[in-house]
Design an enzyme around this catalytic site. Structure first.
Site, PDB file in Angstrom:
ATOM      1  CG  PHE A  11      24.072   6.544 -27.609  1.00 16.17           C
ATOM      2  CD1 PHE A  11      23.647   7.709 -27.343  1.00 16.17           C
ATOM      3  CD2 PHE A  11      23.006   5.808 -28.161  1.00 16.17           C
ATOM      4  CE1 PHE A  11      22.635   8.511 -27.905  1.00 16.17           C
ATOM      5  CE2 PHE A  11      21.762   6.298 -28.226  1.00 16.17           C
ATOM      6  CZ  PHE A  11      21.801   7.665 -28.100  1.00 16.17           C
ATOM      7  CD  GLN A  12      19.502   6.038 -25.604  1.00 16.35           C
ATOM      8  OE1 GLN A  12      19.242   4.840 -25.859  1.00 16.35           O
ATOM      9  NE2 GLN A  12      18.758   7.065 -25.886  1.00 16.35           N
ATOM     10  CG  MET A  33      -0.434  18.091   1.885  1.00 10.20           C
ATOM     11  SD  MET A  33      -1.657  17.915   3.114  1.00 10.20           S
ATOM     12  CE  MET A  33      -2.089  16.446   3.233  1.00 10.20           C
TER      13      MET A  33
HETATM   14  C1  LIG Z   1       0.170  13.267   2.507  1.00 12.99           C
HETATM   15  C2  LIG Z   1       0.536  12.093   3.395  1.00 12.99           C
HETATM   16  C3  LIG Z   1       0.027  11.932   4.681  1.00 12.99           C
HETATM   17  C4  LIG Z   1      -0.136  11.024   5.169  1.00 12.99           C
HETATM   18  N1  LIG Z   1      -0.838  10.654   6.651  1.00 12.99           N
HETATM   19  C5  LIG Z   1      -0.950   9.706   7.226  1.00 12.99           C
HETATM   20  C6  LIG Z   1      -1.653   9.474   8.114  1.00 12.99           C
HETATM   21  O1  LIG Z   1      -2.333  10.409   8.686  1.00 12.99           O
HETATM   22  N2  LIG Z   1      -1.770   8.325   8.984  1.00 12.99           N
HETATM   23  C7  LIG Z   1      -1.279   7.127   8.438  1.00 12.99           C
HETATM   24  O2  LIG Z   1      -1.341   6.058   8.816  1.00 12.99           O
HETATM   25  N3  LIG Z   1      -0.320   7.367   7.191  1.00 12.99           N
HETATM   26  C8  LIG Z   1      -0.348   8.459   6.544  1.00 12.99           C
HETATM   27  N4  LIG Z   1       0.658   8.596   5.486  1.00 12.99           N
HETATM   28  C9  LIG Z   1       1.313   7.263   4.991  1.00 12.99           C
HETATM   29  C10 LIG Z   1       2.651   7.156   5.724  1.00 12.99           C
HETATM   30  O3  LIG Z   1       3.745   7.940   5.322  1.00 12.99           O
HETATM   31  C11 LIG Z   1       3.114   5.549   5.680  1.00 12.99           C
HETATM   32  O4  LIG Z   1       3.223   5.169   4.237  1.00 12.99           O
HETATM   33  C12 LIG Z   1       2.244   4.442   6.375  1.00 12.99           C
HETATM   34  O5  LIG Z   1       1.512   5.101   7.394  1.00 12.99           O
HETATM   35  C13 LIG Z   1       2.875   3.509   6.590  1.00 12.99           C
HETATM   36  O6  LIG Z   1       2.261   2.354   6.851  1.00 12.99           O
HETATM   37  P1  LIG Z   1       2.543   0.875   7.651  1.00 12.99           P
HETATM   38  O7  LIG Z   1       2.897   1.458   8.775  1.00 12.99           O
HETATM   39  O8  LIG Z   1       1.010   0.146   7.554  1.00 12.99           O
HETATM   40  O9  LIG Z   1       3.496   0.430   6.767  1.00 12.99           O
HETATM   41  P2  LIG Z   1       3.780  -0.306   5.467  1.00 12.99           P
HETATM   42  O10 LIG Z   1       4.652   0.877   4.608  1.00 12.99           O
HETATM   43  O11 LIG Z   1       2.628  -0.480   4.702  1.00 12.99           O
HETATM   44  O12 LIG Z   1       4.808  -1.388   5.739  1.00 12.99           O
HETATM   45  C14 LIG Z   1       3.979  -2.489   5.952  1.00 12.99           C
HETATM   46  C15 LIG Z   1       4.914  -3.192   7.212  1.00 12.99           C
HETATM   47  O13 LIG Z   1       4.468  -4.444   7.193  1.00 12.99           O
HETATM   48  C16 LIG Z   1       5.367  -5.581   7.287  1.00 12.99           C
HETATM   49  N5  LIG Z   1       5.153  -6.742   6.472  1.00 12.99           N
HETATM   50  C17 LIG Z   1       4.869  -6.729   5.156  1.00 12.99           C
HETATM   51  N6  LIG Z   1       4.350  -7.923   4.757  1.00 12.99           N
HETATM   52  C18 LIG Z   1       4.072  -8.555   5.976  1.00 12.99           C
HETATM   53  C19 LIG Z   1       3.717 -10.059   6.251  1.00 12.99           C
HETATM   54  N7  LIG Z   1       3.205 -10.934   5.384  1.00 12.99           N
HETATM   55  N8  LIG Z   1       3.623 -10.571   7.649  1.00 12.99           N
HETATM   56  C20 LIG Z   1       4.119  -9.438   8.512  1.00 12.99           C
HETATM   57  N9  LIG Z   1       4.437  -8.295   8.149  1.00 12.99           N
HETATM   58  C21 LIG Z   1       4.768  -7.804   6.988  1.00 12.99           C
HETATM   59  C22 LIG Z   1       6.602  -4.714   6.646  1.00 12.99           C
HETATM   60  O14 LIG Z   1       7.888  -5.369   7.141  1.00 12.99           O
HETATM   61  C23 LIG Z   1       6.406  -3.453   6.985  1.00 12.99           C
HETATM   62  O15 LIG Z   1       7.141  -3.381   8.394  1.00 12.99           O
HETATM   63  C24 LIG Z   1       0.469   9.726   4.794  1.00 12.99           C
HETATM   64  C25 LIG Z   1       1.138   9.568   3.453  1.00 12.99           C
HETATM   65  C26 LIG Z   1       1.058  10.772   2.728  1.00 12.99           C
HETATM   66  C27 LIG Z   1       1.688  10.904   1.421  1.00 12.99           C
HETATM   67  C1  LIG Z   2       6.511  14.489  -6.904  1.00 11.17           C
HETATM   68  C2  LIG Z   2       6.228  14.992  -5.787  1.00 11.17           C
HETATM   69  N1  LIG Z   2       6.537  16.264  -5.896  1.00 11.17           N
HETATM   70  C3  LIG Z   2       6.266  17.253  -4.673  1.00 11.17           C
HETATM   71  C4  LIG Z   2       5.424  16.621  -3.381  1.00 11.17           C
HETATM   72  C5  LIG Z   2       5.145  17.583  -2.360  1.00 11.17           C
HETATM   73  N2  LIG Z   2       3.696  17.535  -2.317  1.00 11.17           N
HETATM   74  C6  LIG Z   2       2.908  16.847  -1.540  1.00 11.17           C
HETATM   75  S1  LIG Z   2       1.277  17.081  -1.594  1.00 11.17           S
HETATM   76  C7  LIG Z   2       1.629  18.354  -2.878  1.00 11.17           C
HETATM   77  C8  LIG Z   2       0.347  19.112  -3.385  1.00 11.17           C
HETATM   78  C9  LIG Z   2      -0.552  18.107  -4.227  1.00 11.17           C
HETATM   79  O1  LIG Z   2      -1.466  19.048  -4.885  1.00 11.17           O
HETATM   80  P1  LIG Z   2      -2.759  18.534  -5.779  1.00 11.17           P
HETATM   81  O2  LIG Z   2      -2.431  17.363  -6.349  1.00 11.17           O
HETATM   82  O3  LIG Z   2      -3.194  19.557  -6.689  1.00 11.17           O
HETATM   83  O4  LIG Z   2      -3.525  17.879  -4.660  1.00 11.17           O
HETATM   84  P2  LIG Z   2      -4.115  18.644  -3.319  1.00 11.17           P
HETATM   85  O5  LIG Z   2      -3.326  18.574  -2.173  1.00 11.17           O
HETATM   86  O6  LIG Z   2      -4.455  20.151  -3.904  1.00 11.17           O
HETATM   87  O7  LIG Z   2      -5.472  17.967  -2.999  1.00 11.17           O
HETATM   88  C10 LIG Z   2       2.927  18.552  -3.110  1.00 11.17           C
HETATM   89  C11 LIG Z   2       3.492  19.438  -3.916  1.00 11.17           C
HETATM   90  C12 LIG Z   2       5.109  15.186  -3.798  1.00 11.17           C
HETATM   91  N3  LIG Z   2       4.326  14.712  -2.709  1.00 11.17           N
HETATM   92  N4  LIG Z   2       5.452  14.430  -4.716  1.00 11.17           N
END
Ligand SMILES: Cc1cc2nc3c(=O)[nH]c(=O)nc-3n(C[C@H](O)[C@H](O)[C@H](O)COP(=O)(O)OP(=O)(O)OC[C@H]3O[C@@H](n4cnc5c(N)ncnc54)[C@H](O)[C@@H]3O)c2cc1C
Ligand SMILES: Cc1ncc(C[n+]2csc(CCOP(=O)(O)OP(=O)(O)O)c2C)c(N)n1
Lengths: 164, 561
Positions: free
Chosen positions: B114-115, B473
């Protein structure tokens, strides 16, 4: 793309193998063969994996494997001098004395030894490189005698890796 | 002395205290009853969440805001499974979290009891490491190791699965005897000397250098060193979403965020630079766009603590494996003031002046404008947490962050529902400042049950909903790339003020521009939680935007630019 042999030294703990195979499948690489065994150092095991990939891909796998906490060391043996051996167990149907003689002759040429002999079959053990084992199998098959060939265990524990 | 018998549960709690844990987020169930019994009379503060996912995000939010390891606790089976999204979120952003789960007794393991759920099997790909503890004797050591692994090197989540009998059994425990000795885990912290010398040469000789800084700079507490390097060598800095707060938003050398929704000046500087200094970044596809066209003319220096990040997405010329703070200190020791890069910096400033971040103040309710106002009013006096979507990108673009860890956001996994529980965690890390959770009407409904937790503890968490009645988005992508076919992205109107009210949280609906500032002030002045339901323009888009797979210079700048 070429076949790489990775030698992975790990902590002898439950779940280690699944961490390693899981990492391969998650990162999209196929394992060609896998051998696990204890090794000369206490509490550690040695896992030998062969996988196809280009150098950059295999380097990435090597680094990702090294990040696993239970992995102590990973080396890619492909570029190093190494000894690669396969071991095969082959069961051959051998009802009559005549056939049995022929099989034993072939076995001798290949330095295979008889490890089991029953009324209807004998089991040969042979080690060597893939070509040698394939050649032996081919000859035995020509006699249409091979009942079964067990998958070769990649006993690739390289001589070099013991010194490392 | 030292010969009293201790249960596994008591060892667990005492070990947590030993690690400096003061707060943990959890949800009880049969398999963790012994642990909860121990918590009943323990000084550790336990926050009862309303869903285990929120416990994991809260622990993560705590870790990101404080730099210390966050802890969450759940029962076996469904409780453990509910943690997974939160663990994966922490994993993708390298956040130090310890997840503790109960498990069925060892004699039932593998029997579909269970669980029972194989949580170590399930979380292998999303944890830095995990443990199934089968003997009470191992518990103390495992907890020490887990904290060590989570909080050093490239940080990340570690899960500890504890069968019920292991927490019940009593043993003689000597806590000093448990030591950490991990043969397979020795992160490299100091940079290779010769590589550093080469890096310094490249930096001295560059004409158009850019620093590309990320989450690693924040995780490594290296913001001070980063700013020193930039100022001493006069190098413009662009940051990823994860690195946003590592250099003040209004610093003259700051070009803002790069990547898909990055600024024109940041993306242009990347495209034209001759030296790219990548600090604690992982060349994510949201950042690089088409990878072959990313920094095409540059020599690249990559400093990262994780050797596997070097060359993973992009071949670099000069890798340095090490902790970014230590490596920067090593480099700074040998660098004296160099070129001023006047021409190059003027070029960057030019881009900035030609393409300022756009926002409308035409009297309608635009989210960008609201965020500008929040930034003006709150400034450095709030921690900002976001959910995922357009509102997240607008926060990144329009809020001027002043100090590291001021922004907390889910970047790598992009988990909707992260914001509210992460804000709870951030509150326990920074109890003296209000925490603003910027969310969307989609995201907020993914963990809205936490209104209950927030009210129960009267946390000063201010919930800002950019209510556009869309999954904004996704709608934007449908508008731009799917011919405006809004397939299942419209949301029916929700009265968030009434929902908050039902939980006992006050709030206001804001429908016009002149209400914005007073509403923000009311939120600040109200003790405890507060909700602002902004009825924003429905079809606003995030610009600039680099379409997925395009090169950084192929930006869509948006109407009216
Ligand atoms: C809707 C959406 C849109 C996005 N659009 C963008 C965008 O336009 N531009 C953008 O930049 N991102 C965007 N992101 C985020 C993107 O997806 C990544 O999460 C982000 O760019 C990763 O950042 P980073 O390269 O700084 O790495 P992180 O994920 O922060 O990784 C950190 C890095 O540093 C290293 N590190 C950790 N600790 C240390 C230390 N002490 N010394 C040396 N190295 C270390 C790790 O090994 C790793 O390589 C978006 C995300 C979402 C959800
Ligand atoms: C758990 C999860 N499901 C689906 C997505 C895909 N997704 C990225 S942005 C977005 C819409 C977000 O809508 P809302 O929170 O209303 O923000 P808005 O973009 O309107 O500012 C979705 C569905 C996701 N990022 N995370």
């Amino acid at each position: 793309m070429k076949l790489h042999t990775l030698n992975i030294l790990v902590e002898d703990r439950p779940g280690v193998l699944s961490r390693i195979t899981g990492l391969f499948s998650r990162r999209g690489y196929n394992i060609e063969s896998l051998a696990v065994g204890t090794c000369e150092i206490a509490d550690m095991s040695r896992i030998t994996v062969t996988a196809f990939g280009d150098d950059a891909q295999i380097e990435q796998v090597r680094k990702q494997l090294s990040k696993l906490i239970d992995v102590i060391r990973v080396s890619d043996l492909t570029a190093t001098e190494r000894v690669e051996r396969q071991l095969a167990l082959i069961r051959v149907a051998a009802g009559s004395g005549q056939v049995r003689m022929e099989i034993l002759q072939i076995a001798q040429i290949f330095r295979a030894s008889v490890v089991d002999a029953g009324e209807k079959s004998v089991v040969l053990e042979v080690t060597g490189d893939t070509e040698k084992i394939d050649a032996l199998e081919k000859l035995l098959r020509q006699e249409k005698n091979v009942a079964c060939r067990d998958a070769p265990a990649p006993a690739a524990a390289s001589a070099r890796s013991r010194i490392l | 002395m030292g010969t009293t018998l201790k249960s596994g549960a008591a060892i667990l709690i005492e070990s947590l205290l030993q690690q400096g844990v003061t707060t943990l987020f959890g949800y009880p169930g049969a398999a963790v009853l012994p642990v909860y019994d121990e918590l009943y009379s323990s000084p550790v503060k336990h926050i009862l969440v309303r869903h285990e996912q929120a416990a994991a995000h809260a622990a993560d939010g705590f870790a990101r805001a404080s730099g210390r390891t966050g802890v969450c606790l759940a029962t076996s089976g469904p409780g453990a499974c509910n943690l997974i999204t939160g663990i994966a979120t922490a994993y993708m952003d390298s956040s130090p979290v310890i997840a503790i789960t109960g498990q069925v007794p060892t004699n039932l393991l593998g029997n579909d009891a269970f669980q029972e759920a194989d949580i170590t099997g399930m979380t292998m790909p999303v944890t830095k490491h995990n443990y199934l503890v089968k003997r009470t004797e191992d518990l103390g050591r495992v907890i020490k190791e887990a904290f060590h692994i989570a909080g050093t090197g490239r940080k990340g989540p570690v899960l500890i699965d504890i069968p019920k009998d292991v927490s019940v059994s009593r043993i003689v425990w000597d806590k000093e005897k448990d030591t950490v000795n991990l043969r397979g885990y020795r992160p490299t912290r100091t940079g290779h000397r010769q590589q550093i010398v080469k890096a310094m040469d490249l930096i001295r000789n560059a004409e158009c250098p850019v620093i590309y800084a990320g989450g690693g700079v924040i995780a490594g507490d290296a913001s001070g060193e980063l700013v020193q390097l930039a100022e001493r060598m006069m190098i413009p800095v662009t940051t990823t979403l994860m690195g946003l707060s590592c250099i003040p938003g209004d610093h003259p050398l700051n070009l803002g965020m790069l990547g898909m929704h990055g600024t024109v000046q940041a993306n242009s500087a990347i495209t034209e630079c001759d030296l790219l200094i990548a600090l604690g970044v992982r060349f994510d596809d949201r950042v690089t766009g088409k990878i072959e066209a990313f920094a095409p003319h540059a020599h690249i220096i990559h400093i990262d603590i994780d050797p596997a990040e070097i060359g993973k997405n992009r071949q670099v010329h000069l890798p340095i494996v090490g902790d970014v703070k230590i490596v920067l200190v090593q480099m700074l020791a040998g660098l004296t003031r160099g070129k001023e890069h006047d021409v190059w910096r003027r070029k960057c400033t030019g881009w900035k002046e030609q393409h300022p971040a756009k926002y409308n103040d035409d009297g309608f309710l635009h989210p960008q404008f609201i965020l500008r106002k929040m930034s003006e009013i709150l400034g450095a006096d709030a921690v900002i947490v976001t959910d995922v979507g357009q509102h997240q990108m607008w926060t990144a673009q329009h809020y001027c962050f002043r100090y590291p860890r001021q922004l907390i956001t889910s970047g790598g996994l992009g988990t909707m529902g992260f914001g509210l529980p992460a804000a709870m965690g951030a509150h326990y890390a920074c109890p003296d400042v209000p925490v603003f959770d910027v969310s969307g009407d989609g995201s907020i409904q993914m963990n809205i049950q936490e209104f209950g937790t927030i009210l129960e503890h009267n946390m000063p968490v201010k919930i800002v909903v950019m209510n556009n009645m869309f999954l904004g988005m996704v709608r934007q992508w449908q508008e731009l790339f799917y011919d405006r076919r809004y397939s299942f992205t419209a949301l029916p109107p929700v009265d968030f003020v009434r929902i908050a009210g039902a939980y006992g949280i006050d709030g206001i609906k804001v429908e016009s521009c002149d209400e914005i500032v007073p509403a923000i002030r009311t939120a600040i002045e109200t003790d405890g939680p507060f909700l602002l339901d902004f009825r924003v323009e429905r079809e606003e888009n995030v610009y600039p935007m680099v379409p997925a797979g395009a090169a950084l210079h192929e930006m869509i700048r948006g109407a009216g630019s």
